[in-house]
Design a protein around this motif. Structure first.
Motif, PDB file in Angstrom:
ATOM      1  N   TYR A  80       0.829  -1.195   0.000  1.00 38.23           N
ATOM      2  CA  TYR A  80       0.000   0.000   0.000  1.00 38.23           C
ATOM      3  C   TYR A  80       0.869   1.253   0.000  1.00 38.23           C
ATOM      4  CZ  TYR A  80      -3.360  -3.455   1.692  1.00 38.23           C
ATOM      5  OH  TYR A  80      -4.145  -4.571   1.837  1.00 38.23           O
ATOM      6  N   LEU A  81       0.282   2.321  -0.496  1.00 38.61           N
ATOM      7  CA  LEU A  81       0.905   3.640  -0.385  1.00 38.61           C
ATOM      8  C   LEU A  81      -0.158   4.618   0.075  1.00 38.61           C
ATOM      9  CD1 LEU A  81       3.612   5.185  -0.852  1.00 38.61           C
ATOM     10  CD2 LEU A  81       2.647   5.897  -3.053  1.00 38.61           C
ATOM     11  N   GLN A  82      -0.026   5.049   1.313  1.00 38.14           N
ATOM     12  CA  GLN A  82      -0.938   6.055   1.853  1.00 38.14           C
ATOM     13  C   GLN A  82      -0.361   7.414   1.536  1.00 38.14           C
ATOM     14  OE1 GLN A  82      -3.992   5.726   3.549  1.00 38.14           O
ATOM     15  NE2 GLN A  82      -4.055   7.951   3.285  1.00 38.14           N
ATOM     16  N   MET A  83      -1.127   8.218   0.845  1.00 38.12           N
ATOM     17  CA  MET A  83      -0.665   9.540   0.413  1.00 38.12           C
ATOM     18  C   MET A  83      -1.550  10.617   1.034  1.00 38.12           C
ATOM     19  SD  MET A  83       0.166   8.732  -3.588  1.00 38.12           S
ATOM     20  CE  MET A  83      -1.567   8.670  -4.046  1.00 38.12           C
ATOM     21  N   ASN A  84      -0.959  11.436   1.837  1.00 35.94           N
ATOM     22  CA  ASN A  84      -1.675  12.520   2.493  1.00 35.94           C
ATOM     23  C   ASN A  84      -1.103  13.864   2.037  1.00 35.94           C
ATOM     24  OD1 ASN A  84      -3.100  10.592   4.023  1.00 35.94           O
ATOM     25  ND2 ASN A  84      -1.527  10.610   5.626  1.00 35.94           N
ATOM     26  N   SER A  85      -1.858  14.923   2.297  1.00 38.32           N
ATOM     27  CA  SER A  85      -1.417  16.282   1.962  1.00 38.32           C
ATOM     28  C   SER A  85      -0.907  16.360   0.524  1.00 38.32           C
ATOM     29  CB  SER A  85      -0.323  16.732   2.932  1.00 38.32           C
ATOM     30  OG  SER A  85      -0.777  16.688   4.267  1.00 38.32           O
ATOM     31  N   LEU A  86      -1.697  15.833  -0.371  1.00 36.74           N
ATOM     32  CA  LEU A  86      -1.260  15.743  -1.766  1.00 36.74           C
ATOM     33  C   LEU A  86      -1.099  17.117  -2.394  1.00 36.74           C
ATOM     34  CD1 LEU A  86      -3.353  12.633  -2.727  1.00 36.74           C
ATOM     35  CD2 LEU A  86      -0.885  12.857  -3.099  1.00 36.74           C
ATOM     36  N   LYS A  87      -0.112  17.191  -3.283  1.00 39.57           N
ATOM     37  CA  LYS A  87       0.208  18.425  -3.983  1.00 39.57           C
ATOM     38  C   LYS A  87       0.085  18.210  -5.486  1.00 39.57           C
ATOM     39  CE  LYS A  87       3.746  19.488  -0.510  1.00 39.57           C
ATOM     40  NZ  LYS A  87       5.182  19.813  -0.290  1.00 39.57           N
ATOM     41  N   PRO A  88      -0.117  19.272  -6.241  1.00 43.03           N
ATOM     42  CA  PRO A  88      -0.195  19.103  -7.701  1.00 43.03           C
ATOM     43  C   PRO A  88       1.030  18.396  -8.286  1.00 43.03           C
ATOM     44  CG  PRO A  88      -1.007  21.267  -7.086  1.00 43.03           C
ATOM     45  CD  PRO A  88      -0.455  20.648  -5.823  1.00 43.03           C
ATOM     46  N   GLU A  89       2.184  18.597  -7.701  1.00 48.58           N
ATOM     47  CA  GLU A  89       3.394  17.945  -8.211  1.00 48.58           C
ATOM     48  C   GLU A  89       3.447  16.450  -7.938  1.00 48.58           C
ATOM     49  OE1 GLU A  89       3.224  20.674  -6.258  1.00 48.58           O
ATOM     50  OE2 GLU A  89       4.880  20.722  -4.794  1.00 48.58           O
TER      51      GLU A  89
END
Length: 119
Positions: A80-89
């Motif tokens: 799994y990859l938990q991704m938080n506080s995502l940014k356009p980049e």
């Protein structure tokens, strides 16, 4: 036949979260380091995160450190990859792959899962 099937991507607003999954089959999952990579349009594929075979050690790229977390469930052959506080980049196609120790990606790439961060 080895399969790496990524899922969980989508369109999310900046600051949002997503959890990616990679279901692996056709090889002994517990023997391998698992890694997440991403490739943005016009850019090289880059390593995002890695986790050792038993899950005891993780490595996260500086660009996503503090925002992304990698984990695995060896009973489900899934990483799994938990991704938080995502940014356009962070917009990219995300892929997983396996490796023996610090080696190169072992298998052919799957289809990946598209992550788009945009308002």
């Amino acid at each position: 036949q080895v399969q790496l099937v990524e899922s969980g991507g989508g369109l999310v607003q900046p600051g949002g979260s997503l959890r990616l999954s990679c279901a692996a089959s056709g090889f002994t999952f517990t023997n391998y380091v698992m890694r997440w990579y991403r490739q943005a349009p016009g850019k090289e594929r880059e390593l995002v995160a890695g986790i050792t075979s038993a899950g005891g050690t993780t490595n996260i790229a500086d660009s996503v450190k503090g925002r992304f977390t990698i984990s695995r469930d060896n009973g489900k052959n899934t990483v799994y990859l938990q991704m938080n506080s995502l940014k356009p980049e962070d917009t990219a196609v995300y892929y997983c792959n396996a490796a023996l120790g610090g080696g190169a990606p072992r298998w052919s790439w799957g289809q990946g899962t598209q992550v788009t961060v945009s308002s």
